[in-house]
Design a protein around this motif. Structure first.
Motif, mmCIF file in Angstrom:
data_model
loop_
_atom_site.group_PDB
_atom_site.id
_atom_site.type_symbol
_atom_site.label_atom_id
_atom_site.label_comp_id
_atom_site.label_asym_id
_atom_site.label_seq_id
_atom_site.Cartn_x
_atom_site.Cartn_y
_atom_site.Cartn_z
ATOM 1 N N GLU A 115 17.960 44.137 49.460
ATOM 2 C CA GLU A 115 18.928 43.997 50.545
ATOM 3 C C GLU A 115 20.290 44.506 50.071
ATOM 4 O O GLU A 115 20.805 44.069 49.046
ATOM 5 C CB GLU A 115 19.018 42.539 50.991
ATOM 6 N N LEU A 116 20.850 45.422 50.856
ATOM 7 C CA LEU A 116 22.145 46.012 50.527
ATOM 8 C C LEU A 116 23.131 45.724 51.647
ATOM 9 O O LEU A 116 22.928 46.147 52.788
ATOM 10 C CB LEU A 116 22.019 47.521 50.333
ATOM 11 N N ALA A 117 24.201 45.002 51.315
ATOM 12 C CA ALA A 117 25.292 44.773 52.245
ATOM 13 C C ALA A 117 26.364 45.828 52.004
ATOM 14 O O ALA A 117 26.161 46.799 51.252
ATOM 15 C CB ALA A 117 25.847 43.360 52.046
ATOM 16 N N VAL A 118 27.525 45.676 52.639
ATOM 17 C CA VAL A 118 28.627 46.620 52.450
ATOM 18 C C VAL A 118 28.978 46.696 50.966
ATOM 19 O O VAL A 118 29.116 45.676 50.283
ATOM 20 C CB VAL A 118 29.844 46.194 53.281
ATOM 21 N N GLY A 119 29.078 47.899 50.445
ATOM 22 C CA GLY A 119 29.305 48.113 49.025
ATOM 23 C C GLY A 119 28.027 48.254 48.232
ATOM 24 O O GLY A 119 28.068 48.578 47.043
ATOM 25 N N GLY A 120 26.861 48.037 48.890
ATOM 26 C CA GLY A 120 25.588 48.169 48.211
ATOM 27 C C GLY A 120 25.278 49.614 47.876
ATOM 28 O O GLY A 120 25.532 50.531 48.668
ATOM 29 N N TYR A 121 24.706 49.827 46.704
ATOM 30 C CA TYR A 121 24.471 51.162 46.152
ATOM 31 C C TYR A 121 23.039 51.222 45.641
ATOM 32 O O TYR A 121 22.579 50.311 44.952
ATOM 33 C CB TYR A 121 25.453 51.392 45.006
ATOM 34 N N ALA A 122 22.331 52.288 45.974
ATOM 35 C CA ALA A 122 20.962 52.480 45.498
ATOM 36 C C ALA A 122 20.830 53.866 44.904
ATOM 37 O O ALA A 122 21.290 54.854 45.494
ATOM 38 C CB ALA A 122 19.968 52.313 46.645
ATOM 39 N N PHE A 123 20.177 53.951 43.730
ATOM 40 C CA PHE A 123 19.740 55.236 43.187
ATOM 41 C C PHE A 123 18.231 55.311 43.331
ATOM 42 O O PHE A 123 17.506 54.407 42.897
ATOM 43 C CB PHE A 123 20.118 55.404 41.718
ATOM 44 N N LEU A 124 17.749 56.389 43.941
ATOM 45 C CA LEU A 124 16.332 56.559 44.245
ATOM 46 C C LEU A 124 15.844 57.830 43.556
ATOM 47 O O LEU A 124 16.223 58.939 43.940
ATOM 48 C CB LEU A 124 16.134 56.639 45.758
ATOM 49 N N PRO A 125 15.034 57.701 42.510
ATOM 50 C CA PRO A 125 14.631 58.872 41.729
ATOM 51 C C PRO A 125 13.657 59.765 42.482
ATOM 52 O O PRO A 125 13.064 59.358 43.486
ATOM 53 C CB PRO A 125 13.964 58.243 40.497
ATOM 54 N N PRO A 126 13.468 60.985 42.001
ATOM 55 C CA PRO A 126 12.485 61.870 42.651
ATOM 56 C C PRO A 126 11.097 61.256 42.564
ATOM 57 O O PRO A 126 10.723 60.632 41.575
ATOM 58 C CB PRO A 126 12.583 63.158 41.825
ATOM 59 N N GLY A 127 10.347 61.418 43.644
ATOM 60 C CA GLY A 127 8.995 60.895 43.695
ATOM 61 C C GLY A 127 8.891 59.443 44.106
ATOM 62 O O GLY A 127 7.778 58.929 44.269
ATOM 63 N N ALA A 128 10.025 58.763 44.282
ATOM 64 C CA ALA A 128 9.994 57.356 44.677
ATOM 65 C C ALA A 128 9.462 57.229 46.102
ATOM 66 O O ALA A 128 9.845 57.991 46.990
ATOM 67 C CB ALA A 128 11.386 56.746 44.573
ATOM 68 N N LYS A 129 8.602 56.261 46.323
ATOM 69 C CA LYS A 129 8.069 55.976 47.648
ATOM 70 C C LYS A 129 8.861 54.813 48.237
ATOM 71 O O LYS A 129 8.573 53.650 47.989
ATOM 72 C CB LYS A 129 6.584 55.630 47.574
ATOM 73 N N TRP A 130 9.897 55.144 48.992
ATOM 74 C CA TRP A 130 10.773 54.109 49.523
ATOM 75 C C TRP A 130 10.856 54.214 51.028
ATOM 76 O O TRP A 130 10.526 55.234 51.634
ATOM 77 C CB TRP A 130 12.171 54.208 48.906
ATOM 78 N N SER A 131 11.284 53.122 51.641
ATOM 79 C CA SER A 131 11.541 53.102 53.078
ATOM 80 C C SER A 131 12.797 52.278 53.311
ATOM 81 O O SER A 131 13.279 51.572 52.409
ATOM 82 C CB SER A 131 10.351 52.520 53.847
ATOM 83 N N LEU A 132 13.343 52.374 54.515
ATOM 84 C CA LEU A 132 14.625 51.717 54.812
ATOM 85 C C LEU A 132 14.631 51.199 56.240
ATOM 86 O O LEU A 132 14.155 51.891 57.157
ATOM 87 C CB LEU A 132 15.781 52.704 54.593
ATOM 88 N N ARG A 133 15.201 50.004 56.419
ATOM 89 C CA ARG A 133 15.408 49.427 57.737
ATOM 90 C C ARG A 133 16.805 48.830 57.821
ATOM 91 O O ARG A 133 17.304 48.230 56.862
ATOM 92 C CB ARG A 133 14.380 48.321 58.022
ATOM 93 N N ALA A 134 17.439 49.021 58.981
ATOM 94 C CA ALA A 134 18.720 48.368 59.248
ATOM 95 C C ALA A 134 18.457 46.924 59.634
ATOM 96 O O ALA A 134 17.621 46.645 60.502
ATOM 97 C CB ALA A 134 19.467 49.093 60.362
ATOM 98 N N THR A 135 19.152 46.012 58.993
ATOM 99 C CA THR A 135 18.990 44.585 59.266
ATOM 100 C C THR A 135 20.265 44.038 59.899
ATOM 101 O O THR A 135 21.320 44.661 59.849
ATOM 102 C CB THR A 135 18.665 43.825 57.976
ATOM 103 N N GLY A 136 20.167 42.876 60.499
ATOM 104 C CA GLY A 136 21.328 42.296 61.150
ATOM 105 C C GLY A 136 21.431 42.727 62.604
ATOM 106 O O GLY A 136 20.543 43.379 63.167
ATOM 107 N N THR A 137 22.545 42.370 63.225
ATOM 108 C CA THR A 137 22.743 42.622 64.653
ATOM 109 C C THR A 137 23.656 43.802 64.937
ATOM 110 O O THR A 137 23.828 44.178 66.098
ATOM 111 C CB THR A 137 23.331 41.363 65.318
ATOM 112 N N GLU A 138 24.266 44.391 63.899
ATOM 113 C CA GLU A 138 25.169 45.523 64.074
ATOM 114 C C GLU A 138 24.560 46.774 63.451
ATOM 115 O O GLU A 138 23.703 46.683 62.554
ATOM 116 C CB GLU A 138 26.523 45.232 63.414
ATOM 117 N N PRO A 139 24.974 47.966 63.901
ATOM 118 C CA PRO A 139 24.470 49.185 63.278
ATOM 119 C C PRO A 139 24.811 49.230 61.792
ATOM 120 O O PRO A 139 25.857 48.744 61.362
ATOM 121 C CB PRO A 139 25.187 50.304 64.043
#
Length: 279
Positions: A115-139
C-alpha cells in the motif's frame, strides 16, 4: 489541488480546460536542448489512455526521441477509485519507478500487497509481474517513470522495493549547510541500478551555483515551490506542477525563490558505458 496535497507538498496535474475568455499566456517551450511543459498545459485534451488500464488516463510528459532525450519515458497517471491494471507494463525488459502524489494505490507483486499513500515510492525491476489498483474514495495520481534496463554481465538485477519519502532523511550537498539536499532512494554505489529517481530540495535562497553540463538526461517535475532555472542559454521561471525535460549536456543551474522550499522529482540515467555505434 486538494487540501491533502497542500499540506503534503506534492502537486497533481491541472486537468480541466481553460475558459474561452482566458488569455493565451502559457510558458511552454521546446528547444534543441530542453523542453518546458508548464502545469497549465496538462489539460484533459492532451491525455492518453493506455492498453489494459481501466478507469485511468495519462499525461505523457517524456518519451524517447532521436536526437533529443533517448533513455526514458515519464507519465503522470490519474486512476479513478477501483481502477488500475493487471497488465500495466507491456515490456518485460523495462524497469519502473512510481511516486504517488495524490490518493493511494496498492501494488501487488509476488503474492504481496504493498500500500502506497502520498509520498509512496516503488521500484519495479525488469521482468517483475506486478499489478496496481487505486484504493480509497479519491482518484490516485502518480508519476510512472519507465526505462529499458541495461543489464551488465556479472551484475545482478536489483530487487523491487517500496518506501515512502517521509521515511528518508535528505542528504545535504557538501558545503551547502543543508540548503541543497537530495532524498536518495538508491545508493549511488549500487551499480546494479542504471537510473536514479530522487527528490531534490532547495531551501528558499538556495542555489545550484554552477552550470551542470553532463551526459545524464533529465526529467524534472516540480513538486513544490518556485525557482528560476538556467536551461542552456535561458533563465526560465518554474513553479509547482511544471515539468522540465533535458537532453544530455544541456547546461543547468538554479536559484530557489519564494517563501517555501523548492522541490522536484529528478530522473537521470547513470552507471553505464555509453553505447557506441559500430560499422
Amino acid at each position: 489541488m486538494s487540501a491533502r496535497n497542500t499540506t503534503s507538498f506534492y502537486h497533481p496535474p491541472a486537468g480541466g480546460l481553460p475558459g474561452q475568455t482566458e488569455l493565451h499566456t502559457g510558458r511552454a517551450v521546446f528547444t534543441e536542448a530542453y523542453a518546458l511543459i508548464p502545469k497549465g498545459v496538462m489539460r484533459d485534451i492532451v491525455t492518453s489512455y493506455l492498453p489494459f488500464w481501466e478507469k485511468a488516463r495519462a499525461w505523457v510528459l517524456a518519451r524517447p526521441m532521436t536526437g533529443f532525450s533517448e533513455t526514458f519515458s515519464q507519465y503522470l497517471m490519474e486512476v479513478q477509485p477501483g481502477g488500475g491494471s493487471d497488465r500495466p507494463e507491456p515490456d518485460s525488459g523495462v524497469e519502473g519507478v512510481i511516486l504517488v502524489v495524490d490518493g493511494a494505490v496498492t501494488i501487488m507483486l509476488g503474492g504481496d500487497d504493498h500500500e502506497l499513500a502520498v509520498g509512496g515510492y516503488a521500484f519495479l525491476p525488469p521482468g517483475a509481474k506486478w499489478s496496481l489498483r487505486a484504493t480509497g474514495t479519491e482518484p490516485a495520481r502518480f508519476h510512472w517513470i519507465r526505462k529499458a534496463y541495461e543489464s551488465v554481465d556479472g551484475l545482478g538485477v536489483p530487487e523491487a522495493f517500496f518506501r515512502n519519502e517521509r521515511e528518508l532523511t535528505p542528504i545535504a550537498m557538501p558545503d551547502t549547510e543543508g540548503r541543497w539536499a537530495t532524498t536518495r532512494f538508491v545508493e549511488p554505489e549500487d551499480l546494479r541500478h542504471d537510473m536514479h529517481v530522487n527528490i531534490v530540495t532547495l531551501e528558499p535562497g538556495g542555489v545550484i551555483p554552477f552550470e551542470e553540463t553532463h551526459v545524464m538526461e533529465h526529467g524534472l517535475f516540480v513538486l513544490q515551490g518556485k525557482a528560476v532555472y538556467r536551461l542552456n542559454r535561458d533563465w526560465v521561471e518554474v513553479e509547482a506542477g511544471d515539468f522540465m525535460w533535458l537532453r544530455a549536456f544541456c547546461p543547468q543551474a538554479c536559484y530557489a525563490g519564494g517563501p517555501e522550499k523548492f522541490r522536484y522529482l529528478l530522473y537521470k540515467d547513470v552507471n553505464r558505458h555509453p553505447k557506441l555505434g559500430r560499422l
